[in-house]
Design a protein around this motif. Structure first.
Motif, mmCIF file in Angstrom:
data_model
loop_
_atom_site.group_PDB
_atom_site.id
_atom_site.type_symbol
_atom_site.label_atom_id
_atom_site.label_comp_id
_atom_site.label_asym_id
_atom_site.label_seq_id
_atom_site.Cartn_x
_atom_site.Cartn_y
_atom_site.Cartn_z
ATOM 1 N N THR A 36 -16.712 26.575 -12.497
ATOM 2 C CA THR A 36 -18.107 26.734 -12.884
ATOM 3 C C THR A 36 -18.918 26.915 -11.609
ATOM 4 O OG1 THR A 36 -18.490 24.349 -12.802
ATOM 5 C CG2 THR A 36 -17.881 25.283 -14.946
ATOM 6 N N PHE A 37 -20.127 27.478 -11.722
ATOM 7 C CA PHE A 37 -20.958 27.669 -10.539
ATOM 8 C C PHE A 37 -21.384 26.328 -9.970
ATOM 9 C CE2 PHE A 37 -21.523 32.005 -12.082
ATOM 10 C CZ PHE A 37 -21.399 32.694 -10.885
ATOM 11 N N TYR A 38 -21.455 26.260 -8.650
ATOM 12 C CA TYR A 38 -21.863 25.047 -7.960
ATOM 13 C C TYR A 38 -22.595 25.440 -6.681
ATOM 14 C CZ TYR A 38 -18.073 25.920 -4.677
ATOM 15 O OH TYR A 38 -17.265 26.495 -3.728
ATOM 16 N N TRP A 39 -23.386 24.525 -6.166
ATOM 17 C CA TRP A 39 -24.100 24.700 -4.900
ATOM 18 C C TRP A 39 -23.368 23.921 -3.835
ATOM 19 C CZ3 TRP A 39 -27.886 28.157 -4.424
ATOM 20 C CH2 TRP A 39 -28.549 28.558 -5.574
ATOM 21 N N GLY A 40 -23.362 24.435 -2.634
ATOM 22 C CA GLY A 40 -22.780 23.695 -1.521
ATOM 23 C C GLY A 40 -22.099 24.609 -0.536
ATOM 24 N N LYS A 41 -21.990 24.124 0.690
ATOM 25 C CA LYS A 41 -21.391 24.917 1.764
ATOM 26 C C LYS A 41 -19.888 24.716 1.862
ATOM 27 C CE LYS A 41 -22.321 21.528 5.384
ATOM 28 N NZ LYS A 41 -20.954 21.118 5.610
ATOM 29 N N ASN A 42 -19.347 23.716 1.221
ATOM 30 C CA ASN A 42 -17.906 23.460 1.261
ATOM 31 C C ASN A 42 -17.216 24.312 0.203
ATOM 32 O OD1 ASN A 42 -18.530 21.584 3.195
ATOM 33 N ND2 ASN A 42 -18.410 19.847 1.798
ATOM 34 N N THR A 43 -16.759 25.461 0.621
ATOM 35 C CA THR A 43 -16.152 26.411 -0.307
ATOM 36 C C THR A 43 -15.094 27.222 0.419
ATOM 37 O OG1 THR A 43 -16.643 28.162 -1.906
ATOM 38 C CG2 THR A 43 -17.863 28.232 0.166
ATOM 39 N N GLU A 44 -14.305 27.948 -0.312
ATOM 40 C CA GLU A 44 -13.365 28.914 0.250
ATOM 41 C C GLU A 44 -13.682 30.261 -0.351
ATOM 42 O OE1 GLU A 44 -9.245 28.005 -0.146
ATOM 43 O OE2 GLU A 44 -9.315 26.485 1.403
ATOM 44 N N VAL A 45 -13.873 31.256 0.516
ATOM 45 C CA VAL A 45 -14.233 32.593 0.074
ATOM 46 C C VAL A 45 -13.283 33.587 0.720
ATOM 47 C CG1 VAL A 45 -16.047 34.337 0.030
ATOM 48 C CG2 VAL A 45 -16.644 31.927 -0.176
ATOM 49 N N LEU A 46 -12.544 34.304 -0.086
ATOM 50 C CA LEU A 46 -11.638 35.387 0.309
ATOM 51 C C LEU A 46 -10.397 34.940 1.072
ATOM 52 C CD1 LEU A 46 -14.142 38.214 1.317
ATOM 53 C CD2 LEU A 46 -12.927 37.932 -0.839
ATOM 54 N N PHE A 47 -10.510 34.006 2.007
ATOM 55 C CA PHE A 47 -9.379 33.610 2.837
ATOM 56 C C PHE A 47 -9.221 32.093 2.799
ATOM 57 C CE2 PHE A 47 -11.503 37.272 4.810
ATOM 58 C CZ PHE A 47 -10.517 38.226 4.624
ATOM 59 N N SER A 48 -8.006 31.622 2.907
ATOM 60 C CA SER A 48 -7.726 30.194 2.885
ATOM 61 C C SER A 48 -8.410 29.509 4.066
ATOM 62 C CB SER A 48 -6.216 29.972 2.952
ATOM 63 O OG SER A 48 -5.935 28.598 2.961
ATOM 64 N N GLY A 49 -9.218 28.506 3.777
ATOM 65 C CA GLY A 49 -9.892 27.735 4.814
ATOM 66 C C GLY A 49 -11.164 28.352 5.352
ATOM 67 N N TRP A 50 -11.604 29.509 4.815
ATOM 68 C CA TRP A 50 -12.812 30.145 5.326
ATOM 69 C C TRP A 50 -13.889 30.120 4.269
ATOM 70 C CZ3 TRP A 50 -15.755 34.716 4.461
ATOM 71 C CH2 TRP A 50 -16.661 34.996 5.472
ATOM 72 N N PRO A 51 -15.075 29.713 4.549
ATOM 73 C CA PRO A 51 -15.691 29.374 5.824
ATOM 74 C C PRO A 51 -15.515 27.926 6.257
ATOM 75 C CG PRO A 51 -17.396 29.397 4.150
ATOM 76 C CD PRO A 51 -16.100 29.790 3.477
ATOM 77 N N GLY A 52 -14.852 27.115 5.488
ATOM 78 C CA GLY A 52 -14.653 25.717 5.876
ATOM 79 C C GLY A 52 -15.853 24.862 5.514
#
Length: 162
Positions: A36-52
């Protein structure tokens, strides 16, 4: 039949490495995937561990997704690709159009995969990139009155025909 031995189903909003028990292994680091959609900077986008977990890397991620969406719009409105009717019959022109179309479609799929991280900031960055790209390149807002941008050789980007 005894139902006490059945493990509970995984949460509907978070999965653990795609399996109920975390894929085995005792010291395995837990990978959370939001559904589900969430807010926050702790995410993974496209690559494992990125952006951290870094705020700076998250900001870079949002800029990157915005740029990819804008680039997709730019490639769709690239004037060289429309050409004239004489140029369209040229095999080299057709090959260039095919390569750019394929590149644009691949970039559009990368944006789609980034949005599938379900991070609201990434979703908004993608929408902003597409919207600003269209406003600057495809709408009548900034169009040169002498330029004819009525017809397009490359069909509009369609990712999902749902």
């Amino acid at each position: 039949m005894d139902h006490d031995d059945v493990p509970p189903p995984p949460s509907s909003s978070i999965m653990n490495n795609g399996s109920i028990n975390g894929g085995g292994g005792g010291n395995q680091e837990m990978m959370m995937m939001h559904m589900t959609f969430y807010w926050g900077k702790n995410t993974e986008v496209l690559f494992s561990g990125w952006p951290g977990t870094s705020s700076g890397m998250y900001a870079l991620c949002l800029i990157f997704v915005f740029f990819l969406a804008f680039l997709t719009e730019w490639l769709g409105h690239f004037s060289f690709l429309r050409g004239t009717t004489e140029d369209s019959a040229n095999a080299a022109s057709g090959l260039v159009q095919t390569v750019v179309y394929t590149l644009r479609t691949g970039i559009a799929y990368l944006v789609m995969l980034a949005v599938m991280s379900f991070n609201a900031g990434v979703f908004i960055a993608a929408l902003a990139g597409y919207g600003i790209g269209f406003m600057l390149l495809g709408s009548r807002t900034f169009r040169n009155p002498s330029g004819n941008r009525e017809t397009y050789e490359i069909p509009p980007s369609v990712i999902c025909a749902c």
